[in-house]
Write a protein that holds these residues in place. Structure first.
Motif, PDB file in Angstrom:
ATOM      1  N   TYR A  52      28.918   7.222  24.971  1.00  0.00           N
ATOM      2  CA  TYR A  52      29.715   6.745  26.120  1.00  0.00           C
ATOM      3  C   TYR A  52      30.156   7.943  27.195  1.00  0.00           C
ATOM      4  CZ  TYR A  52      29.948   2.988  22.896  1.00  0.00           C
ATOM      5  OH  TYR A  52      29.647   2.115  22.072  1.00  0.00           O
ATOM      6  N   TYR A  53      29.920   8.955  26.733  1.00  0.00           N
ATOM      7  CA  TYR A  53      30.041  10.376  27.836  1.00  0.00           C
ATOM      8  C   TYR A  53      28.865  10.585  28.132  1.00  0.00           C
ATOM      9  CZ  TYR A  53      35.283  10.560  26.846  1.00  0.00           C
ATOM     10  OH  TYR A  53      36.409  10.376  26.906  1.00  0.00           O
ATOM     11  N   GLY A  54      27.918  10.354  27.320  1.00  0.00           N
ATOM     12  CA  GLY A  54      26.338  10.515  27.815  1.00  0.00           C
ATOM     13  C   GLY A  54      25.647  11.900  28.103  1.00  0.00           C
ATOM     14  N   ALA A  55      26.043  12.968  27.398  1.00  0.00           N
ATOM     15  CA  ALA A  55      25.528  14.164  27.827  1.00  0.00           C
ATOM     16  C   ALA A  55      24.554  14.390  26.663  1.00  0.00           C
ATOM     17  CB  ALA A  55      26.432  15.420  27.688  1.00  0.00           C
ATOM     18  N   THR A  56      23.354  13.458  26.908  1.00  0.00           N
ATOM     19  CA  THR A  56      22.233  13.657  26.081  1.00  0.00           C
ATOM     20  C   THR A  56      21.245  14.730  26.332  1.00  0.00           C
ATOM     21  OG1 THR A  56      22.315  11.207  25.930  1.00  0.00           O
ATOM     22  CG2 THR A  56      20.144  12.048  25.285  1.00  0.00           C
ATOM     23  N   LEU A  57      20.753  15.342  25.303  1.00  0.00           N
ATOM     24  CA  LEU A  57      19.606  16.247  25.408  1.00  0.00           C
ATOM     25  C   LEU A  57      18.295  15.462  25.407  1.00  0.00           C
ATOM     26  CD1 LEU A  57      19.210  19.448  25.238  1.00  0.00           C
ATOM     27  CD2 LEU A  57      18.549  19.072  22.795  1.00  0.00           C
ATOM     28  N   GLY A  58      17.679  16.030  26.574  1.00  0.00           N
ATOM     29  CA  GLY A  58      16.338  15.092  26.487  1.00  0.00           C
ATOM     30  C   GLY A  58      15.235  15.797  25.534  1.00  0.00           C
ATOM     31  N   ALA A  59      14.109  15.024  25.372  1.00  0.00           N
ATOM     32  CA  ALA A  59      13.156  15.463  24.317  1.00  0.00           C
ATOM     33  C   ALA A  59      12.630  16.687  24.803  1.00  0.00           C
ATOM     34  CB  ALA A  59      12.119  14.234  24.170  1.00  0.00           C
ATOM     35  N   PHE A  60      11.970  16.662  25.906  1.00  0.00           N
ATOM     36  CA  PHE A  60      11.402  18.040  26.395  1.00  0.00           C
ATOM     37  C   PHE A  60      12.362  19.345  26.018  1.00  0.00           C
ATOM     38  CE2 PHE A  60      10.090  21.246  29.671  1.00  0.00           C
ATOM     39  CZ  PHE A  60       8.835  21.613  28.892  1.00  0.00           C
ATOM     40  N   ASP A  61      13.546  19.187  26.386  1.00  0.00           N
ATOM     41  CA  ASP A  61      14.540  20.358  26.125  1.00  0.00           C
ATOM     42  C   ASP A  61      14.912  20.672  24.820  1.00  0.00           C
ATOM     43  OD1 ASP A  61      14.876  20.467  28.855  1.00  0.00           O
ATOM     44  OD2 ASP A  61      16.711  19.600  29.163  1.00  0.00           O
ATOM     45  N   ALA A  62      14.890  19.450  24.061  1.00  0.00           N
ATOM     46  CA  ALA A  62      14.947  19.701  22.429  1.00  0.00           C
ATOM     47  C   ALA A  62      13.733  20.635  22.122  1.00  0.00           C
ATOM     48  CB  ALA A  62      15.180  18.421  21.790  1.00  0.00           C
ATOM     49  N   TYR A  63      12.426  20.115  22.604  1.00  0.00           N
ATOM     50  CA  TYR A  63      11.294  20.746  22.055  1.00  0.00           C
ATOM     51  C   TYR A  63      11.360  22.351  22.448  1.00  0.00           C
ATOM     52  CZ  TYR A  63       6.226  22.227  22.387  1.00  0.00           C
ATOM     53  OH  TYR A  63       5.148  23.068  22.179  1.00  0.00           O
ATOM     54  N   LEU A  64      11.844  22.694  23.554  1.00  0.00           N
ATOM     55  CA  LEU A  64      12.089  24.035  24.140  1.00  0.00           C
ATOM     56  C   LEU A  64      13.057  24.951  23.226  1.00  0.00           C
ATOM     57  CD1 LEU A  64      12.250  23.774  27.978  1.00  0.00           C
ATOM     58  CD2 LEU A  64      10.498  24.746  26.676  1.00  0.00           C
ATOM     59  N   VAL A  65      14.003  23.986  22.696  1.00  0.00           N
ATOM     60  CA  VAL A  65      14.885  24.644  21.750  1.00  0.00           C
ATOM     61  C   VAL A  65      14.183  24.827  20.364  1.00  0.00           C
ATOM     62  CG1 VAL A  65      17.236  24.504  20.614  1.00  0.00           C
ATOM     63  CG2 VAL A  65      17.058  23.873  22.923  1.00  0.00           C
ATOM     64  N   LEU A  66      13.448  23.791  20.004  1.00  0.00           N
ATOM     65  CA  LEU A  66      12.385  24.273  18.612  1.00  0.00           C
ATOM     66  C   LEU A  66      11.767  25.128  18.692  1.00  0.00           C
ATOM     67  CD1 LEU A  66      12.089  20.183  17.878  1.00  0.00           C
ATOM     68  CD2 LEU A  66      12.928  21.967  16.332  1.00  0.00           C
TER      69      LEU A  66
END
Ligand SMILES: Cc1ncc(COP(=O)(O)O)c(C=O)c1O
Length: 434
Positions: free
Chosen positions: A276-290
């Motif tokens: 509901y507050y919705g600060a979602t991490l995008g898939a591409f950003d998750a990939y960069l962290v991985l």
């Protein structure tokens, strides 16, 4: 892949990922999709009712983000983790989640400026008061400051910017004796240097923007849950509250501790905050962290070595009034460093220039390699003047309390050659003071 029994360096490249579940892709695929096929109304009913777990909508869960969550959980031997859109989202969601019915958070004064500012501007509006322990060196001060409605203790394992350490195990014991969790922002340490859960921390937070991703190219946050803290307690009525969405097969509403007994905290962050507050991490950003995590140990090892060498160099300079880092000559944190951070105390620290504010500005402007900007934990070496930038939200009194006088300079060491870095600092000192 089964995550248990593998060492850190194996888990950091393989943990939480099974290629067979992703078309045998060797590198984690980027799932650029907002939603996922229900594949029929029967399965839709199960997914929505939590009797089958699967991806529905990327605001609350995505397979690329899911691999990051499982990888970071595996690196802490933790029950679960949740990835969010920034370190600040991780902090805010975690603190609201633990204290949202009103109450207090007990924290140290030595914290990232944005966190302190959030304490002032956001939490009081939600009925959450922040109490500050001024002498964090003495764990007993935490015991004395706990009140009946204190809901958690919050510390940074290595503080930003002064690299101040706290006795995590002693503070965790005090928290648990009072039935509350210890929440640790472990951003500066990274799980390579320290796993706070090993010493009793219940929730670990990261700004993955920093050394975890490590290349200064993504904003991301993580919340890790040990799974050991018992949230089934009158102190935390929000975890006992029942919801229609968590109903069982007969339609009886259930609570987060009923449905997610192993990780109610992160499950609740996902359902009630990320949704509901919705600060979602995008898939591409998750990939960069991985991608960043794959080289975490190698990078941090070199950055710690650079930091220790630069600390030694700065201690030889007559223009340097003080250096705050656990291996510095005058540091009161040597014992804590030996216990909690035997591999090193991170790559970020502060020092004070014995000069006017104009000379400090000129010193910063004279550097050729160090980047003058607000981030830390990059592959590049960074410099900033916290009182005027990263910690400028703090009043002069708060800056004093946080140990950030006007002459404070923060360095975050990158992966460059140490002699080039020393020569860069040397030429800047020459330009200002000769
Ligand atoms: C220790 C610490 N925690 C949290 C944050 C906030 O992270 P983000 O910038 O990813 O929101 C920072 C940012 O500098 C930080 O240094």
């Amino acid at each position: 892949m089964p995550v248990l029994n593998y060492e850190f360096d194996t888990l950091k490249v393989r943990g939480g990922y099974n290629p067979k579940e992703h078309n045998n892709a060797v590198s984690v695929p980027i799932y650029a999709t907002t939603s996922f096929e229900f594949r029929g109304t029967e399965r839709a009913k199960k997914l929505i009712g939590f009797t089958e777990f699967g991806y529905v909508y990327s605001r609350v869960g995505n397979p690329t983000v899911g691999v990051l969550e499982q990888r970071i959980a595996s690196l802490h031997d933790a029950a679960a983790a949740i990835a969010v859109g920034s370190g600040m989202a991780a902090i805010t969601y975690a603190l609201l989640n633990v204290a949202e019915k009103g109450g207090r958070i007990l924290a140290t004064s030595e914290l990232y400026g944005g966190t302190v500012d959030g304490f002032k501007k956001v939490f009081p509006n939600y009925g959450i008061k922040i109490d500050i322990v001024n002498n964090s060196k003495d764990p007993e001060q935490f015991r004395k400051a706990i009140k009946a409605d204190t809901k958690a203790i919050y510390v940074e394992s290595i503080s930003n910017p002064n690299a101040i350490l706290v006795d995590i195990e002693a503070i965790a014991n005090i928290a648990h004796e009072n039935g509350i969790p210890l929440i640790v922002d472990n951003t500066l340490a990274t799980p390579y240097l320290l796993n706070p859960i090993k010493y009793g921390a219940d929730i670990v937070i990261y700004s993955a923007t920093k050394a975890l991703s490590g290349h200064g190219n993504v904003i991301a946050g993580l919340i890790v849950e040990s799974g050991k803290f018992n949230f089934k307690s009158d102190k935390f009525p929000q975890f006992l509250e029942t919801y229609h969405i968590l109903r069982d097969s007969s339609g009886n509403p259930r609570s987060f501790v009923d449905v997610f007994p192993e990780f109610p905290f992160t499950a609740r962050v996902r359902s009630n905050y990320l949704a509901y507050y919705g600060a979602t991490l995008g898939a591409f950003d998750a990939y960069l962290v991985l991608l960043g995590i794959e080289t975490l140990s190698e990078r941090v090892k070199k950055q710690v070595s650079n930091a220790e060498k630069i600390v030694k160099y700065l201690e030889t300079k007559k223009e340097v009034a003080w250096v705050k880092y656990p291996t510095a000559k005058e540091s009161p944190y040597k014992k804590l460093k030996d216990k909690y951070l035997p591999k090193g105390a991170g790559s970020t620290f502060s020092f004070g220039i014995d000069g006017t504010l104009e000379q400090i500005d000129k010193f910063i402007d004279s550097l050729k390699i160090f980047s003058y900007q607000a981030n830390i934990g990059d592959a590049r070496s960074l410099i900033v003047n916290p009182p005027k930038t990263t910690h400028s939200e703090l009043t002069p009194e708060e800056q004093k309390l946080a140990g950030i006088p006007p002459e404070t300079i923060r360095l975050s060491l990158g992966l460059e050659d140490e002699n080039d870095l020393i020569e860069d600092l040397e030429q800047a000192f020459r330009k200002v003071f000769l």
